[in-house]
Design an enzyme around this catalytic site. Structure first.
Site, PDB file in Angstrom:
ATOM      1  N   HIS A   1      -7.750  -5.658  -0.108  1.00 50.02           N
ATOM      2  CA  HIS A   1      -6.539  -4.892   0.212  1.00 50.02           C
ATOM      3  C   HIS A   1      -5.759  -5.700   1.239  1.00 50.02           C
ATOM      4  CE1 HIS A   1      -4.245  -1.215  -0.030  1.00 50.02           C
ATOM      5  NE2 HIS A   1      -4.190  -1.146   1.292  1.00 50.02           N
TER       6      HIS A   1
ATOM      7  N   SER B   1       0.831  -1.203   0.000  1.00 45.05           N
ATOM      8  CA  SER B   1       0.000   0.000   0.000  1.00 45.05           C
ATOM      9  C   SER B   1       0.872   1.261   0.000  1.00 45.05           C
ATOM     10  CB  SER B   1      -0.979  -0.054   1.181  1.00 45.05           C
ATOM     11  OG  SER B   1      -1.998   0.903   1.027  1.00 45.05           O
TER      12      SER B   1
ATOM     13  N   ASP C   1      -9.860  -5.268  -4.456  1.00 43.41           N
ATOM     14  CA  ASP C   1      -9.388  -4.255  -3.506  1.00 43.41           C
ATOM     15  C   ASP C   1     -10.325  -3.056  -3.543  1.00 43.41           C
ATOM     16  OD1 ASP C   1      -7.962  -2.276  -2.070  1.00 43.41           O
ATOM     17  OD2 ASP C   1      -6.031  -3.040  -2.765  1.00 43.41           O
TER      18      ASP C   1
END
Length: 165
Positions: free
Chosen positions: A144, A53, A112
């Site tokens: 995610h 991320s 996601d």
């Protein structure tokens, strides 16, 4: 107390980067890597930077703006803003110089909802169009999160980037 690598107004591709915190964190990480190079003798060309991320976004800034001699960059479920300083930096460079940059490995879950798959894929495609070499893998049924499949692919990629000496 902050639990992020750098500040963002929101998680959206249209939001500009928070340059001040990105530069500060980038300097901290590159200083750490340089200290390790001195302390251990491991050359920068044998180091891979990466993350998940925001950590992957930071790794892309490290490898494509601040320390382009690292062996590779990986970014899992990651992103860059549409107006990223990386894009501006690469646009101002010669293609031959970009070819010496580290390869990029990206994976992104197709489900996601925090960082949509299309955003991650667009980040990869934009970097590729600007001359960065790499590979992008879609992880089926992943949110995610990290999945075993992508970690195994990452392991194989790392072994290709850093063969035994």
């Amino acid at each position: 107390l902050s639990h992020v690598w750098f500040d963002r107004i929101s998680i959206s591709p249209n939001v500009p980067e928070h340059t001040e915190t990105l530069e500060t964190t980038g300097k901290d990480v590159t200083d750490f890597i340089r200290q390790e190079v001195v302390k251990t003798g491991i050359p920068e060309s044998r180091i891979i930077v990466g993350g998940f991320s925001m950590g992957g976004a930071l790794a892309m800034h490290i490898g494509f703006r601040l320390m382009s001699k690292v062996a590779g960059v990986f970014a899992l479920s990651s992103f860059l803003s549409h107006t990223s300083s990386i894009y501006h930096s690469l646009k101002s460079m010669q293609r031959e110089d970009i070819k010496t940059f580290p390869p990029l490995f990206m994976c992104h879950g197709d489900r996601d909802s925090l960082v949509p798959h299309e955003w991650g894929k667009n980040t990869f495609q934009t970097l590729k169009q600007l001359g960065v070499d790499g590979e992008f893998h879609t992880i089926p049924n992943a949110l995610h999160e990290m999945k075993e499949k992508e970690l195994l692919q990452l392991y194989e990629w790392i072994n290709r980037c850093l063969p035994p000496m």
